[in-house]
Write an enzyme that holds these catalytic residues in place. Structure first.
Site, mmCIF file in Angstrom:
data_model
loop_
_atom_site.group_PDB
_atom_site.id
_atom_site.type_symbol
_atom_site.label_atom_id
_atom_site.label_comp_id
_atom_site.label_asym_id
_atom_site.label_seq_id
_atom_site.Cartn_x
_atom_site.Cartn_y
_atom_site.Cartn_z
ATOM 1 N N ARG A 231 1.028 -0.884 0.382
ATOM 2 C CA ARG A 231 -0.436 -0.150 0.155
ATOM 3 C C ARG A 231 0.633 0.798 -0.078
ATOM 4 O O ARG A 231 1.923 0.614 0.698
ATOM 5 C CB ARG A 231 -0.248 0.163 1.486
ATOM 6 C CG ARG A 231 -2.142 -0.889 1.183
ATOM 7 C CD ARG A 231 -3.603 -0.222 0.151
ATOM 8 N NE ARG A 231 -4.121 -1.872 -0.133
ATOM 9 C CZ ARG A 231 -3.970 -2.503 -1.027
ATOM 10 N NH1 ARG A 231 -3.410 -2.229 -2.121
ATOM 11 N NH2 ARG A 231 -5.613 -3.495 -0.996
ATOM 12 N N GLU A 260 3.448 13.248 -6.656
ATOM 13 C CA GLU A 260 4.968 13.907 -5.837
ATOM 14 C C GLU A 260 6.356 12.655 -6.582
ATOM 15 O O GLU A 260 6.653 13.794 -6.394
ATOM 16 C CB GLU A 260 5.273 13.718 -4.770
ATOM 17 C CG GLU A 260 4.793 12.517 -3.773
ATOM 18 C CD GLU A 260 3.359 12.467 -3.094
ATOM 19 O OE1 GLU A 260 1.815 12.852 -4.396
ATOM 20 O OE2 GLU A 260 2.938 12.481 -1.966
ATOM 21 N N HIS A 272 -0.218 -0.070 -10.741
ATOM 22 C CA HIS A 272 -1.232 -0.904 -9.386
ATOM 23 C C HIS A 272 -1.720 -2.471 -10.672
ATOM 24 O O HIS A 272 -2.902 -2.957 -10.219
ATOM 25 C CB HIS A 272 -2.765 -0.246 -8.960
ATOM 26 C CG HIS A 272 -3.204 -0.920 -7.998
ATOM 27 N ND1 HIS A 272 -4.529 -0.937 -6.929
ATOM 28 C CD2 HIS A 272 -2.928 -2.657 -7.112
ATOM 29 C CE1 HIS A 272 -4.337 -1.720 -6.151
ATOM 30 N NE2 HIS A 272 -4.043 -1.847 -6.456
#
Ligand SMILES: NC(=O)c1ccc[n+]([C@@H]2O[C@H](COP(=O)([O-])OP(=O)(O)OC[C@H]3O[C@@H](n4cnc5c(N)ncnc54)[C@H](O)[C@@H]3O)[C@@H](O)[C@H]2O)c1
Length: 392
Positions: A231, A260, A272
């Site tokens: 995560r 960022e 992902h």
């Protein structure tokens, strides 16, 4: 005939396990006894009172109002570990991507398009800019040794790495699967200090959010390569970028791109893809269907997120399935109601989890009549009663 509603498309491999003469399965079905769902959001959905179970074909259950389900005696299942192999394979890819400058090299080579015979000459001349070390002989620290972490740790050993593992809550099942060659790190800090590579395989919660922060980066060896296929929130992006600037982190491979992080050459963002394989989807579907089927047919609970695991071999008579609040004097009242009606208990199991308990009670009689069920259901603290009568 049991009725099951599917809220998303569930792989045919899973649904084929439901015999057509016993189960009616459809996306539009009124008052189903079970629901199988992937990503559909259920928080604002009116869940019919007929629903006994909800199975999520996947790991997270954020799309399901679990607490509300617990109060209503609805058992919520998920499919832990079903996508573990898919994630493991991508982590292995991540290890190689973190070591060798494969992604930069590919982008650079694509840029040579149009240079004709010069392409191969340029490749040989400039490939030195893309060298990177082997992973064999290096130390990998695996944080979290659950379904995925164990597979990653074992596979890394086969690739010639030294593997350190850290998991203060290691389960017995995971321990059985873990190679004895994986060394136990004395603490998280000791793992961080000794590793050349780190792979995160823990859930994100209050204790683990920003687990890798400035203090932890400060312990790590210079040039460390970090894989995060767990995560994004486990790593403080601000502190990570600072650690990259200080030359502590050589590479950060993440399955959780965030604005960022993008554009930083030390960050390899993967969109992902951890569980994005047809096999993972199929495994999730098969597990969720099997769990739903054995719950409807026998009351067995396996891999629930809100009720305890509970199973018992089926006896010859009827079976009572009772969910109740985990408070004193429940069992005695249930058993008294049966005894008052001259019903003999052959076998029973009672398990609890947090505020709820679940009972499987097999009796000698083939049928328990409606009046007795109503009597038990009326006892204060009983959440749900179901009976599986033997066909007579
Ligand atoms: N990238 C993806 O697509 C993808 C897919 C599946 C799972 N995941 C993530 O991977 C994580 C691991 O998945 P899993 O199936 O192996 O879960 P799992 O529940 O089988 O294993 C998690 C392990 O982490 C351990 N753990 C918990 N807190 C810890 C801590 N503070 N320090 C060390 N160990 C700790 C637990 O004891 C457990 O053994 C999940 O929580 C999920 O966030 C990502």
């Amino acid at each position: 005939m049991y009725t099951i509603q599917t809220l998303n498309k569930i792989s045919a491999e899973g649904l084929s396990l439901l015999e057509r003469d016993k189960f009616e399965v459809a996306s539009e079905i009124k008052n189903p006894q079970a629901i199988i769902v992937r990503s559909a959001k259920m928080h604002d959905m009116e869940i019919p009172s007929t629903v006994l179970s909800i199975a999520r074909a996947g790991a997270g259950v954020n799309n399901i109002p679990v607490e509300k389900c617990t109060d209503a005696g609805i058992v919520v299942f998920n499919t832990p570990g079903a996508n573990a192999n898919s994630v493991k394979e991508l982590v292995l890819a991540g290890l190689f991507l973190s070591s060798r400058k494969i992604t930069e090299g590919i982008t650079w080579a694509q840029g040579l398009k149009g240079q004709g015979a010069e392409v191969s000459k340029t490749v040989e001349k400039d490939k030195g800019g893309f060298t990177g070390p082997e992973i064999s002989g290096k130390t990998l620290g695996v944080i979290g040794l659950g379904a995925i972490g164990v597979l990653v740790a074992n596979a890394a050993l086969h690739l010639g790495m030294n593997v350190l593992g850290y998991d203060p809550f290691l389960s017995v099942d995971a321990a059985w699967g873990l190679s004895p060659s994986v060394q136990k790190a004395a603490s998280l800090d000791s793992l961080l200090a000794k590793s050349d590579y780190i792979s995160l395989h823990i859930p994100q919660n209050d204790q683990t959010t920003n687990l890798l922060n400035a203090a932890k980066f400060g312990i790590m060896k210079k040039g460390i390569r970090i894989m995060n296929f767990a995560r994004g929130g486990l790593v403080s992006n601000k502190d990570l970028l600072a650690a990259i600037g200080q030359g502590i982190v050589e590479r950060y491979v993440t399955d959780f791109p965030e604005d960022e992080l993008l554009g930083n050459p030390a960050v390899i963002p993967v969109p992902h893809l951890g569980a994005s394989t047809p096999e993972a989807e199929e495994n999730c579907a098969v597990m969720s269907v099997k769990q739903t089927k054995s719950f409807l047919e026998d009351g067995t609970i396996l891999n629930s997120v809100n009720f305890p695991n509970c199973s018992m071999e089926r006896g010859n008579g009827a079976r009572l399935l009772i969910a109740n609040k985990n408070v004193p004097n429940m069992l005695s009242q249930i058993l008294a109601a049966l005894a008052d009606n001259n019903i003999n208990v052959d076998d029973m199991v009672n398990k609890h989890r947090d505020t709820v308990a679940y009972n499987i009670i097999d009796v000698s009689q083939p049928v328990i009549n409606e009046a007795i069920i109503k009597k038990i259901a009326a006892v204060d603290g009983i959440i749900r009663v179901r009976v599986l009568n033997k066909e007579v």
